[in-house]
Scaffold this motif. Structure first.
Motif, PDB file in Angstrom:
ATOM      1  N   GLN A 107       0.828  -1.205   0.000  1.00  0.00           N
ATOM      2  CA  GLN A 107       0.000   0.000   0.000  1.00  0.00           C
ATOM      3  C   GLN A 107       0.864   1.256   0.000  1.00  0.00           C
ATOM      4  OE1 GLN A 107      -2.267  -1.603   3.429  1.00  0.00           O
ATOM      5  NE2 GLN A 107      -4.122  -0.931   2.353  1.00  0.00           N
ATOM      6  N   ILE A 108       1.932   1.253   0.827  1.00  0.00           N
ATOM      7  CA  ILE A 108       2.814   2.421   0.941  1.00  0.00           C
ATOM      8  C   ILE A 108       4.255   1.985   0.722  1.00  0.00           C
ATOM      9  CG2 ILE A 108       3.498   4.408   2.332  1.00  0.00           C
ATOM     10  CD1 ILE A 108       0.503   4.293   1.853  1.00  0.00           C
ATOM     11  N   ALA A 109       4.908   2.548  -0.286  1.00  0.00           N
ATOM     12  CA  ALA A 109       6.342   2.328  -0.495  1.00  0.00           C
ATOM     13  C   ALA A 109       7.084   3.493   0.145  1.00  0.00           C
ATOM     14  CB  ALA A 109       6.665   2.244  -1.980  1.00  0.00           C
TER      15      ALA A 109
ATOM     16  N   LEU B  45       7.257   5.947  10.332  1.00  0.00           N
ATOM     17  CA  LEU B  45       6.037   5.905   9.539  1.00  0.00           C
ATOM     18  C   LEU B  45       5.587   4.464   9.331  1.00  0.00           C
ATOM     19  CD1 LEU B  45       3.846   7.279   7.899  1.00  0.00           C
ATOM     20  CD2 LEU B  45       5.394   7.240   5.924  1.00  0.00           C
ATOM     21  N   SER B  46       6.508   3.580   9.021  1.00  0.00           N
ATOM     22  CA  SER B  46       6.166   2.164   8.839  1.00  0.00           C
ATOM     23  C   SER B  46       5.566   1.577  10.108  1.00  0.00           C
ATOM     24  CB  SER B  46       7.421   1.379   8.429  1.00  0.00           C
ATOM     25  OG  SER B  46       7.148  -0.002   8.302  1.00  0.00           O
TER      26      SER B  46
ATOM     27  N   GLN C 157       0.447  -0.167  12.915  1.00  0.00           N
ATOM     28  CA  GLN C 157      -0.551  -0.097  13.984  1.00  0.00           C
ATOM     29  C   GLN C 157      -1.940   0.217  13.440  1.00  0.00           C
ATOM     30  OE1 GLN C 157       1.194   2.842  16.625  1.00  0.00           O
ATOM     31  NE2 GLN C 157       2.048   1.256  17.932  1.00  0.00           N
ATOM     32  N   SER C 158      -1.996   0.870  12.273  1.00  0.00           N
ATOM     33  CA  SER C 158      -3.277   1.190  11.652  1.00  0.00           C
ATOM     34  C   SER C 158      -3.703   0.138  10.630  1.00  0.00           C
ATOM     35  CB  SER C 158      -3.192   2.563  10.967  1.00  0.00           C
ATOM     36  OG  SER C 158      -2.974   3.584  11.920  1.00  0.00           O
ATOM     37  N   GLY C 159      -2.964  -0.962  10.556  1.00  0.00           N
ATOM     38  CA  GLY C 159      -3.322  -2.024   9.621  1.00  0.00           C
ATOM     39  C   GLY C 159      -3.010  -1.712   8.180  1.00  0.00           C
TER      40      GLY C 159
ATOM     41  N   LEU D  87      -3.008   9.132   6.060  1.00  0.00           N
ATOM     42  CA  LEU D  87      -3.127   7.823   5.421  1.00  0.00           C
ATOM     43  C   LEU D  87      -4.120   6.929   6.166  1.00  0.00           C
ATOM     44  CD1 LEU D  87       0.631   7.282   4.535  1.00  0.00           C
ATOM     45  CD2 LEU D  87      -1.248   7.794   2.944  1.00  0.00           C
ATOM     46  N   ASP D  88      -4.161   7.066   7.487  1.00  0.00           N
ATOM     47  CA  ASP D  88      -5.143   6.304   8.264  1.00  0.00           C
ATOM     48  C   ASP D  88      -6.568   6.721   7.879  1.00  0.00           C
ATOM     49  OD1 ASP D  88      -5.919   4.558  10.621  1.00  0.00           O
ATOM     50  OD2 ASP D  88      -6.721   6.477  11.288  1.00  0.00           O
TER      51      ASP D  88
END
Length: 390
Positions: free
Chosen positions: A4-6, A17-18, A23-25, A313-314
């Motif tokens: 989802q996020i690179a 950030l990772s 923690q937010s799935g 992003l969450d």
């Protein structure tokens, strides 16, 4: 590979950030150009704002920070031996915490390994494709072969010289920069700190800073010309020059007998690139902005960026709201420019600028005198030093 996020860059910003995304799935992959050992060998800042400490605790990496970090209730300014202590706790109700960036990064690596996150080391990003689409691709080279990571968003936490900012078209960005005519020659040593709080010292020979990483590791700096090389200095020469610039009682108690772990010159610059988002690409930390270290804002600004980006992003992935994504750049830049102002003002007041005339030098002294006699001025400095709220 798909994610989802690179995230480009395995320093504290990328790793934090990772961790928060996990923690937010939200799935992520971190691409780091160097090895883990190299990253952990870099010597960086060590003063954490109150807000940064809260974010690290929220991320679940605050245990060692709270056990080993050193809370500092104040900071001292010295002007040609005039002394002024800024009582951070009394003026703001908050403190800063001395805890080295290397230790923050180590804690984040440990957490990443425990959760089995995907961190690809020695991955040199060669290009980012499709940043203006909903399906960007990061192409990196490892062991001579090219690999591709498909993502929904790409986040550049790869520093000032990284490829992320270069992926934004020139006509879509604007840069602001101030280069200072001096640098900081720094020494990291296995010696007890000169004092229990940081001392920023102005002297006719130039600026000096006494700081620390722990109760056994000290970090000291002196202002030098921007062209100066660390190889031109011996540790003994450094210690003697430092003693000339700091208050006499501090110099007399300075411990210099100990192993020198590192000695280098850091240039000083102020830099901001706007915007901090272009299409599916976000910038965070040094990829978007640099501050002179005088205000201790570099790592803290990166943590602030990550805080805003994680929230955005969450909201997007877990609540189908793009408000945070659309406002990320403006929100982050508002805080960045305030920190740039503070770092610039501290640098301007405390350093010897070769081109300044008598009037400008009097203005520097007037600024210090105003701090000395105005509680409101001291409170404003303290509020900025402990960190503006997120």
């Amino acid at each position: 590979m798909k994610t989802q996020i690179a995230i480009i860059g395995g320093g504290p910003a990328g790793l934090l950030l990772s961790q928060l995304l996990h923690q937010s799935g939200i799935d992520s992959i971190v691409l780091e150009r160097k090895s883990k050992d190299y990253v952990l060998g870099r010597i960086r800042a060590g003063v954490l704002e109150a807000g940064s400490v809260s974010v690290l605790k929220e991320a679940g990496v605050g245990d060692r920070l709270m056990a080993e970090g050193q809370p500092h209730e104040g900071v001292e300014l010295s002007w040609h031996n005039e002394r002024l202590r800024i009582d951070l706790e009394a003026l703001t109700g908050q403190v800063v915490t001395v805890y080295g960036q290397t230790e923050v990064t180590r804690d984040l690596y440990d957490a990443a390994e425990k959760r089995g996150s995907r961190i690809i080391e020695e991955a040199e990003v060669v290009r980012i494709e499709g940043v203006e689409t909903d399906a960007p691709i990061v192409v990196y080279k490892q062991n001579g072969a090219e690999h591709r990571v498909e993502a929904r968003f790409v986040v550049g936490c790869d520093g000032f010289h990284g490829p992320s900012r270069e992926a934004i078209p020139q006509d879509a960005q604007r840069s602001f920069e101030r280069t200072y005519p001096f640098g900081w020659l720094g020494i990291l040593s296995e010696t007890p700190p000169a004092t229990h709080e940081l001392i920023y010292a102005t002297h006719e020979r130039g600026f000096a800073l006494c700081s620390m990483r722990s109760d056994k590791i000290s970090r000291y700096y002196i202002q030098v010309p921007e062209t100066e090389k660390a190889a031109n200095w011996t540790p003994d020469q450094f210690w003697e020059e430092l003693k000339r610039r700091i208050p006499e009682d501090v110099a007399n108690g300075l411990v210099t007998e100990g192993k020198v772990l590192e000695m280098s010159v850091a240039p000083l610059r102020s830099f901001v690139s706007e915007p901090m988002r272009h299409g599916s690409l976000f910038l965070a930390g040094d990829a978007a902005h640099i501050v002179p270290p005088t205000g201790a804002k570099g790592l803290n600004l990166a943590i602030g960026d990550v805080h805003y980006l994680h929230q955005a992003l969450d909201l997007a992935f877990n609540h189908s709201k793009n408000d945070g994504i659309d406002s990320y750049s403006d929100t982050a830049l508002d805080r960045v420019w305030k920190a740039e102002r503070f770092s610039w003002s501290m640098t301007s007041m405390m350093h010897d600028f070769p081109q300044l005339g008598g009037f400008e030098k009097r203005m520097q002294k007037a600024e210090f005198d105003y701090l000395m006699h105005s509680e409101s001025a001291r409170r404003a400095l303290a509020e900025n030093y402990i960190g503006l709220p997120f």
